[in-house]
Design a protein around this motif. Structure first.
Motif, mmCIF file in Angstrom:
data_model
loop_
_atom_site.group_PDB
_atom_site.id
_atom_site.type_symbol
_atom_site.label_atom_id
_atom_site.label_comp_id
_atom_site.label_asym_id
_atom_site.label_seq_id
_atom_site.Cartn_x
_atom_site.Cartn_y
_atom_site.Cartn_z
ATOM 1 N N MET A 1 -0.030 -1.224 -1.599
ATOM 2 C CA MET A 1 -0.728 -1.430 -0.403
ATOM 3 C C MET A 1 -1.856 -2.521 -0.799
ATOM 4 S SD MET A 1 -3.595 1.322 1.186
ATOM 5 C CE MET A 1 -2.693 2.558 0.956
ATOM 6 N N ASP A 2 -2.057 -3.550 0.278
ATOM 7 C CA ASP A 2 -2.511 -4.581 -0.041
ATOM 8 C C ASP A 2 -4.439 -4.314 0.103
ATOM 9 O OD1 ASP A 2 -3.033 -4.444 2.603
ATOM 10 O OD2 ASP A 2 -2.159 -6.475 2.941
ATOM 11 N N THR B 1 -5.368 -3.614 3.884
ATOM 12 C CA THR B 1 -4.937 -2.568 4.297
ATOM 13 C C THR B 1 -5.940 -1.261 3.753
ATOM 14 O OG1 THR B 1 -2.684 -3.311 4.487
ATOM 15 C CG2 THR B 1 -3.017 -0.900 4.542
ATOM 16 N N SER B 2 -6.171 -1.381 2.730
ATOM 17 C CA SER B 2 -7.097 -0.433 2.149
ATOM 18 C C SER B 2 -8.530 -0.438 2.672
ATOM 19 C CB SER B 2 -7.324 -0.627 0.636
ATOM 20 O OG SER B 2 -6.065 -0.470 -0.176
ATOM 21 N N TYR C 1 -8.203 1.045 6.145
ATOM 22 C CA TYR C 1 -8.024 2.625 5.826
ATOM 23 C C TYR C 1 -9.471 3.264 5.560
ATOM 24 C CZ TYR C 1 -3.088 2.786 5.637
ATOM 25 O OH TYR C 1 -1.736 2.517 5.973
ATOM 26 N N ASP D 1 -1.853 11.453 -0.019
ATOM 27 C CA ASP D 1 -0.595 11.069 -0.239
ATOM 28 C C ASP D 1 0.533 11.052 0.903
ATOM 29 O OD1 ASP D 1 -0.834 10.783 -3.027
ATOM 30 O OD2 ASP D 1 -0.362 12.795 -3.625
ATOM 31 N N SER E 1 1.076 10.182 5.265
ATOM 32 C CA SER E 1 0.883 8.964 5.703
ATOM 33 C C SER E 1 -0.438 8.719 6.456
ATOM 34 C CB SER E 1 1.816 8.912 7.187
ATOM 35 O OG SER E 1 1.397 9.739 8.091
ATOM 36 N N PHE E 2 -0.811 7.704 6.713
ATOM 37 C CA PHE E 2 -2.393 7.651 7.073
ATOM 38 C C PHE E 2 -2.348 8.217 8.333
ATOM 39 C CE2 PHE E 2 -5.241 4.978 9.626
ATOM 40 C CZ PHE E 2 -6.303 5.138 9.007
#
Length: 139
Positions: free
Chosen positions: A1-2, A5-6, A9, A71, A73-74
């Motif tokens: 994950m870049d 994206t983090s 989230y 863990d 999905s978002f």
């Protein structure tokens, strides 16, 4: 994950957390006489203690929902966070009202008094305790 994206989230979780905490505060405000914020600003340690314990308890619920479902999905993890956060609000409200009913005096009114009253430790502890029950049910 870049990184981007983090950060996205984290922002989404922060917004959900703030909304859950705001809803919890709003519900507590409805359960107590007068305006909770005005009581706090007028120096009511009781009101501040009850509000702070509710917010802390809900923060624990939101944190646990995020951590336990990291863990997944978002979307699924965010959904669990919303559901358990709002469930925490409902459970806290029911517990607050039940404690208010079983106490011999009007606990909600006592919690708004400016002079510290030891009875406010009961709803404060109840807010944390029911939040911990929700936390345990998540894990």
């Amino acid at each position: 994950m870049d990184l981007l994206t983090s950060v996205g989230y984290a922002l989404a979780y922060a917004v959900v957390g703030i909304v859950v905490l705001g809803v919890g505060y709003g519900v507590l405000d409805l359960l107590t006489p007068g305006h909770l914020g005005r009581h706090i600003m007028a120096g009511s340690m009781n009101a501040a203690l009850v509000a702070a314990s509710g917010i802390l308890g809900l923060g624990l619920v939101v944190y646990t929902a995020i951590w336990h479902h990291a863990d997944a999905s978002f979307g699924e993890a965010l959904g669990y966070t919303i559901v358990f956060g709002l469930f925490g609000v409902v459970v806290q409200a029911v517990a607050f009202r039940l404690v208010d009913i079983v106490m011999p005096d009007d606990l909600a009114a006592t919690a708004m008094e400016t002079t510290f009253h030891p009875a406010t430790l009961v709803p404060a502890a109840t807010q944390i305790a029911v939040s911990l029950v929700v936390v345990a049910s998540i894990a």
